[in-house]
Design an enzyme around this catalytic site. Structure first.
Site, PDB file in Angstrom:
ATOM      1  N   ARG A  40      -9.603   0.858  14.989  1.00 12.03           N
ATOM      2  CA  ARG A  40      -9.742   1.449  13.659  1.00 12.03           C
ATOM      3  C   ARG A  40     -10.888   0.683  12.991  1.00 12.03           C
ATOM      4  O   ARG A  40     -11.895   0.423  13.613  1.00 12.03           O
ATOM      5  CB  ARG A  40      -8.438   1.327  12.871  1.00 12.03           C
ATOM      6  CG  ARG A  40      -7.315   2.184  13.402  1.00 12.03           C
ATOM      7  CD  ARG A  40      -6.164   2.302  12.418  1.00 12.03           C
ATOM      8  NE  ARG A  40      -5.687   1.015  11.929  1.00 12.03           N
ATOM      9  CZ  ARG A  40      -4.626   0.849  11.137  1.00 12.03           C
ATOM     10  NH1 ARG A  40      -3.940   1.896  10.739  1.00 12.03           N
ATOM     11  NH2 ARG A  40      -4.252  -0.348  10.752  1.00 12.03           N
ATOM     12  N   MET A  82      10.813  24.611  -2.093  1.00 14.98           N
ATOM     13  CA  MET A  82       9.910  23.605  -2.628  1.00 14.98           C
ATOM     14  C   MET A  82      10.639  22.614  -3.519  1.00 14.98           C
ATOM     15  O   MET A  82      10.433  21.399  -3.417  1.00 14.98           O
ATOM     16  CB  MET A  82       8.783  24.262  -3.420  1.00 14.98           C
ATOM     17  CG  MET A  82       7.816  23.253  -4.050  1.00 14.98           C
ATOM     18  SD  MET A  82       6.495  24.015  -5.013  1.00 14.98           S
ATOM     19  CE  MET A  82       5.482  24.681  -3.693  1.00 14.98           C
ATOM     20  N   TYR A 138      15.458  31.416   1.711  1.00 13.85           N
ATOM     21  CA  TYR A 138      14.332  32.262   2.109  1.00 13.85           C
ATOM     22  C   TYR A 138      14.480  32.746   3.551  1.00 13.85           C
ATOM     23  O   TYR A 138      14.936  32.015   4.432  1.00 13.85           O
ATOM     24  CB  TYR A 138      13.023  31.463   2.014  1.00 13.85           C
ATOM     25  CG  TYR A 138      12.478  31.317   0.610  1.00 13.85           C
ATOM     26  CD1 TYR A 138      12.107  32.430  -0.139  1.00 13.85           C
ATOM     27  CD2 TYR A 138      12.310  30.054   0.056  1.00 13.85           C
ATOM     28  CE1 TYR A 138      11.586  32.285  -1.412  1.00 13.85           C
ATOM     29  CE2 TYR A 138      11.792  29.892  -1.211  1.00 13.85           C
ATOM     30  CZ  TYR A 138      11.430  31.017  -1.953  1.00 13.85           C
ATOM     31  OH  TYR A 138      10.920  30.865  -3.213  1.00 13.85           O
ATOM     32  N   LYS A 190       0.836  -1.200   0.000  1.00 13.75           N
ATOM     33  CA  LYS A 190       0.000   0.000   0.000  1.00 13.75           C
ATOM     34  C   LYS A 190       0.869   1.247   0.000  1.00 13.75           C
ATOM     35  O   LYS A 190       2.091   1.178   0.207  1.00 13.75           O
ATOM     36  CB  LYS A 190      -0.928  -0.006   1.211  1.00 13.75           C
ATOM     37  CG  LYS A 190      -0.212  -0.034   2.561  1.00 13.75           C
ATOM     38  CD  LYS A 190      -1.193  -0.119   3.712  1.00 13.75           C
ATOM     39  CE  LYS A 190      -0.444  -0.129   5.044  1.00 13.75           C
ATOM     40  NZ  LYS A 190      -1.366  -0.149   6.194  1.00 13.75           N
TER      41      LYS A 190
END
Length: 820
Positions: free
Chosen positions: A589, A764, A715, A491
């Protein structure tokens, strides 16, 4: 089917050695089945590359006791309590058994054949007719000499109809399939050049395919295919049958069809049949899909299905993932890949797909056709004319025959003798803002061209060591008892590693199951060619049809999920579809609470469309010794729930509880199967196994510059030094999975055998590192985690767990898979 071994010997004319009273309810030909099911028989086939007889001991160890063979294995005495049926030809024996089973099926059998489109027509017919009656269909493309009988073995009088696909590649094969299928209704899609090398011409091939319908009472076909129409009207034995032909142009056809292309990528169909007019909408505009849908509608009209059902069914048709893939390419190109078939008919459909779904300029890269049996000059002059009709801007031909016949094509066309010659002369700047159709026979390995055209230039990659995964899998196997199955969790994009490649490796190493979180992850595996059982942990109500279409197995965790999936299974006419029951033993869950088990049992006993394949739960703290009391409590709750289910349902199923840490710490709870997840990828919380790191996250230096004393980096001017520094800029940022909190010296990368601190805030798409004093150059490799920086170390700096670090790496980061 349910046959004694003595029955099988009688049906096949074989010689029985062993117990005559063993029962077989299923026949397997693939030794990779890890869970053969109840009462299986293994049929050993001698193939080109493999001989099934070599896998008899493997299947015996998996619990199989009935074998249909051409020769007895060595050391026959080791196969105690078993039975062998010896026959001259096991494929013929399989067909004889299927023929016997077919005779006991009392409902109509509809058979579909043709050159192209038969699988799609079969699937769509099942979708539409399945709205009215429970039916069984042959799986995907099970249309061969072995696929057809395996499909017929699934017949059961619980179904009101069967839809079986049949294909042939040489003369006389259809005679065998006709005896097996014995259809009452026949559908033929079309006749083209696919697999023509073993037939004198298409007319002969049409007559050979139509042998399937010798004893059918009804045949449905398209009159516009003149070869088919002439073969049918000239066959004396067909004149007493109900012949239902449809046509877009011939007024003599029983069903006259007119088409109107809609504005919303749909097509309106008007059909006149028996003096009545019918109007339908189909959600396609390309020729192949429209033709297939009209065939489906014609069959439904011939069977007198209510027009409202037909209208609903046709409007809900969806594309069947088959042989064509669409991908993003370099320089804003789109790739359409079709490598499976290589004949003019499938080329025409691919070209139609290209021209109806793309408005930009288009390029066709095509290989020599194979298996057509036609004169090459006639063949390629036809191909050239077909391409001119579509407005393709550029044609690139690969293969000696195309090169020899290049005079038939436009002057701007390019030709190469081989794929390697094309690759040698490839220039990526020649392809920009266009749709590129790759239409090649498999032998030309067009996947090499695809790799060039979908090349990703991002320098940041995640390398995956496939040998390490295999090693880690075997480490877990080392602590399991013989016979304990493995379900590997893939998964979340296989914990960031890439599911398709990982799944293929795990399938090769013969695990029993794969586990995914959502249905679309399972679909991705199926589209990548993974055939082994796949369990879907968190299916939602809208994915039930998708799960069934792709033969996935859902987890049932609530009464609502049970109700919704069973309703969809019933709509499809399914019986004993495998599902997995999750018990909430304390993690709270998903899952049934222990007090809900009695009601669950009551509901399951009433649902013949479902069969429980396994019952499982999840340990919340298996890695933590301080929580062992709670872990043991969970196990007891689980065992009580399993005992109740087994007693009341009256049949066995698999039990599984342990994740990676549970496998290591609680061998008493391995039960029938275990579910290693992150451990397969080399993450070992306990240090008790010799697990190897699987992933290496790395990038390369884009630029190096001097930054003066007092000058900031990044930054926010958060990183300023009193001394001059050498700063390297690298193309990896928080959008690539490099956590922003590692900036300003908290984290580091590994360059030239040295850990170097990250300078300033992580951007980013980029980050900066301080390489002062390091003899580094542009292009040098930088490791984010891997051999030199442990992923656990990175996770610790980020105050998280390795799972999150791995799964945070997005798909834009290219995965590179390799063997050592």
């Amino acid at each position: 089917m349910k046959l004694k071994t003595s029955d099988i010997a009688s049906i096949t004319g074989g010689e029985l050695k062993g117990d005559p009273d063993l029962i077989a309810t299923n026949i397997l030909i693939d030794s990779r089945h890890q869970n053969p099911g109840e009462d299986p028989a293994f049929l050993a086939i001698r193939g080109v590359n493999h001989d099934g007889h070599h896998f008899i001991p493997v299947m015996y160890d998996k619990g199989v006791r009935i074998f249909i063979v051409e020769k007895l294995p060595d050391e026959i005495e080791r196969f105690s309590a078993s039975a062998f049926i010896i026959t001259p030809d096991t494929v013929s024996a399989l067909q004889l058994i299927a023929t016997y089973v077919r005779r006991s099926f009392s409902s109509p059998v509809l058979a579909v054949t043709g050159s192209t489109g038969k699988t799609i027509v079969k699937e769509w017919l099942a979708d539409v007719i399945g709205l009215t009656v429970p039916l069984v269909r042959s799986p995907r493309s099970y249309n061969s000499q072995t696929g057809v009988p395996l499909s017929v073995l699934k017949l059961d009088n619980k179904y009101r109809m069967a839809i079986i696909e049949a294909g042939i590649s040489r003369m006389q094969e259809m005679d065998n399939l006709r005896k097996v299928i014995d259809p009452s209704i026949g559908v033929i899609t079309n006749i083209g050049d696919a697999h023509s090398e073993n037939f004198p011409d298409n007319a002969v091939k049409a007559r050979e395919k139509l042998k399937l319908f010798r004893d059918a009472s009804m045949i449905i076909y398209c009159r516009d295919y003149k070869i088919i129409h002439e073969a049918i009207v000239n066959e004396p034995g067909f004149q007493s049958k109900i012949l239902v032909d449809w046509s877009l142009s011939d007024p003599e056809a029983k069903i006259r069809v007119s088409l109107i292309t809609g504005r919303d990528r749909s097509t309106d169909i008007e059909m006149n049949y028996n003096g009545k007019k019918y109007s339908f909408m189909i959600p396609f505009v390309d020729r192949a899909s429209v033709e297939n849908a009209v065939t489906v509608a014609s069959v439904c009209l011939a069977l007198q299905i209510d027009r409202r059902v037909i209208r609903e069914g046709l409007a809900s048709l969806v594309s069947v993932a088959m042989r064509m893939e669409v991908k993003s390419g370099i320089n804003n190109c789109q790739l359409i890949e079709d490598y499976y078939n290589s004949d003019p008919g499938s080329l025409r459909m691919a070209l139609d797909y290209l021209t109806t779904r793309n408005s930009r300029k288009s390029t066709l890269i095509i290989s020599d056709f194979i298996q057509t049996g036609r004169d090459k000059k006639d063949l390629y002059s036809e191909v050239a004319a077909m391409i001119r009709e579509t407005g393709i801007v550029r044609v690139i031909g690969i293969g000696p025959e195309l090169t020899e016949c290049k005079s038939f094509f436009e002057k701007n066309s390019e030709f190469y003798y081989s794929t390697d010659e094309f690759i040698l002369r490839f220039n990526s700047t020649d392809y920009k803002d266009e749709a590129i159709l790759l239409k090649g026979a498999r032998k030309y390995e067009f996947e090499k061209i695809s790799r060039l055209l979908e090349q990703q230039l991002h320098q940041t990659v995640l390398e995956i060591n496939l040998d390490a995964i295999a090693h880690n899998l075997n480490e877990f196997r080392r602590v399991l008892q013989p016979g304990t199955r493995i379900m590997a969790m893939v998964k979340a994009f296989a914990y960031g590693a890439g599911p398709a490649e990982i799944a293929a490796l795990l399938e090769y190493h013969r695990i029993s199951y794969l586990g995914v979180a959502y249905a679309d992850e399972g679909v991705e595996l199926r589209n990548a060619g993974v055939t082994m059982p796949v369990m879907v942990m968190n299916h939602d109500p809208y994915s039930c049809d998708l799960i069934i279409r792709y033969n996935l197995e859902p987890v049932i965790y609530s009464f609502l999920s049970l109700e919704r999936f069973s309703a969809v299974a019933a709509k499809h006419g399914l019986v004993q579809y495998p599902v997995h029951i999750k018990i909430d033993t304390g993690m709270h869950r998903l899952g049934f609470m222990p007090e809900e088990i009695p009601e669950l049992i009551t509901k399951l006993k009433k649902l013949e469309q479902l069969s429980v394949a396994s019952v499982f739960s999840h340990l919340s703290s298996s890695e933590d010794e301080g929580c062992d009391t709670f872990t043991h409590k969970q196990a007891e709750v689980f065992k009580d729930a399993v005992a109740g289910l087994r007693k009341e349902l009256g049949y066995n199923f698999l039990r599984h509880l342990c994740n990676s840490s549970g496998i290591i710490r609680f061998p008493q709870y391995h039960f029938d199967m275990v579910r290693p997840g992150i451990g397969i990828y080399g993450i070992d919380h306990l240090g008790r196994l010799d697990l190897k790191p699987v992933g290496r996250f790395k990038t390369r230096i884009s630029q190096i510059k001097k930054v003066g004393a007092g000058e900031p980096v990044g930054y926010g001017c958060t990183d300023v030094s009193d001394e001059e520094r050498t700063i390297a800029i690298l193309p990896v940022g928080y959008a690539d999975g490099l956590k922003r909190m590692l900036g300003n010296g908290k984290g580091y990368l590994f360059i030239r055998n040295t850990k170097v601190p990250i300078a300033g805030n992580i951007c980013m798409d980029m980050c900066m590192v301080d390489i002062t004093g390091l003899e580094a150059v542009t292009g040098d490799e930088a490791e984010i985690f891997g051999e030199n920086i442990d992923i656990g170390e990175v996770a610790g700096l980020c105050q998280t767990i390795p799972y999150e670090i791995l799964t945070s790496i997005p798909r834009r980061v290219r995965r590179i898979f390799y063997h050592e």
